[in-house]
Design a protein around this motif. Structure first.
Motif, mmCIF file in Angstrom:
data_model
loop_
_atom_site.group_PDB
_atom_site.id
_atom_site.type_symbol
_atom_site.label_atom_id
_atom_site.label_comp_id
_atom_site.label_asym_id
_atom_site.label_seq_id
_atom_site.Cartn_x
_atom_site.Cartn_y
_atom_site.Cartn_z
ATOM 1 N N UNK A 8 0.507 -18.346 -9.374
ATOM 2 C CA UNK A 8 -0.298 -17.509 -10.258
ATOM 3 C C UNK A 8 -1.466 -16.969 -9.436
ATOM 4 N N UNK A 9 -1.587 -15.646 -9.389
ATOM 5 C CA UNK A 9 -2.682 -15.004 -8.676
ATOM 6 C C UNK A 9 -3.949 -15.082 -9.518
ATOM 7 N N UNK A 10 -5.065 -15.464 -8.878
ATOM 8 C CA UNK A 10 -6.373 -15.477 -9.524
ATOM 9 C C UNK A 10 -7.276 -14.574 -8.699
ATOM 10 N N UNK A 11 -7.831 -13.563 -9.342
ATOM 11 C CA UNK A 11 -8.680 -12.601 -8.646
ATOM 12 C C UNK A 11 -10.025 -12.500 -9.354
ATOM 13 N N UNK A 12 -11.084 -12.452 -8.565
ATOM 14 C CA UNK A 12 -12.406 -12.203 -9.117
ATOM 15 C C UNK A 12 -12.638 -10.698 -9.099
ATOM 16 N N UNK A 13 -12.446 -10.063 -10.230
ATOM 17 C CA UNK A 13 -12.651 -8.620 -10.324
ATOM 18 C C UNK A 13 -14.060 -8.292 -10.832
ATOM 19 N N UNK A 14 -14.884 -9.319 -10.968
ATOM 20 C CA UNK A 14 -16.266 -9.112 -11.389
ATOM 21 C C UNK A 14 -17.185 -8.857 -10.212
ATOM 22 N N UNK A 15 -18.494 -8.890 -10.468
ATOM 23 C CA UNK A 15 -19.447 -8.666 -9.384
ATOM 24 C C UNK A 15 -20.327 -9.872 -9.120
#
Length: 152
Positions: A63-70
């Protein structure tokens, strides 16, 4: 049939220590739902808790986990309670191994934190190139009473 998450059943709702409230028609949590996969996978892992030992359990589900926040995002992996921190734009892959009942993961999100329960009790966290992310990776100084860790 509606269900509450395993996470919510085990740990309750929003506030720490809050009792879990089962949704109408929810599958009841049984100790066996947690302990059966743990027992089966523990015997198969034969004491080797290294990344390679966990991978030998087979049946990988990534499962890919990405931080798309800032802002910095904490990834908390259960059932062993390990933290990993993603900077904006970073990605990790959480991979469950072994056997589980009906799904490999439960996921909960709070501001600044993603909590993942590996239902098999065994998972790895890797960088996009496949190398292991060390526990506490990029942990901020003072978080959990520590000095913090360095970025890769």
């Amino acid at each position: 049939m509606s269900r509450t998450s395993l996470w919510r059943q085990l740990f309750g709702g929003g506030e720490p220590g809050a009792a879990a409230a089962a949704a109408p028609g929810a599958e009841p949590l049984t100790l066996a739902r947690v302990t059966e996969p743990l027992a089966e996978n523990m015997s198969a892992i034969d004491g080797d808790f290294s990344m390679e030992g966990i991978q030998r359990l087979g049946n990988p589900v990534p499962m890919l986990v990405e931080n798309s926040g800032d802002e910095l995002l904490e990834l908390w992996l259960e059932p062993f309670g390990q933290d990993y921190w993603l900077r904006p734009g970073e990605q990790f892959t959480v991979t469950s191994y072994g056997t589980w009942h009906d799904r490999p993961f439960e996921l909960a999100h709070d501001p600044g934190q993603i909590r993942i329960w590996a239902c098999s009790c065994f998972a790895t966290v890797t960088f996009p190139d496949g190398t292991e992310v060390p526990g506490g990776h990029q942990r901020p100084a003072g978080k959990y009473g520590t000095q913090g860790t360095q970025a890769r």
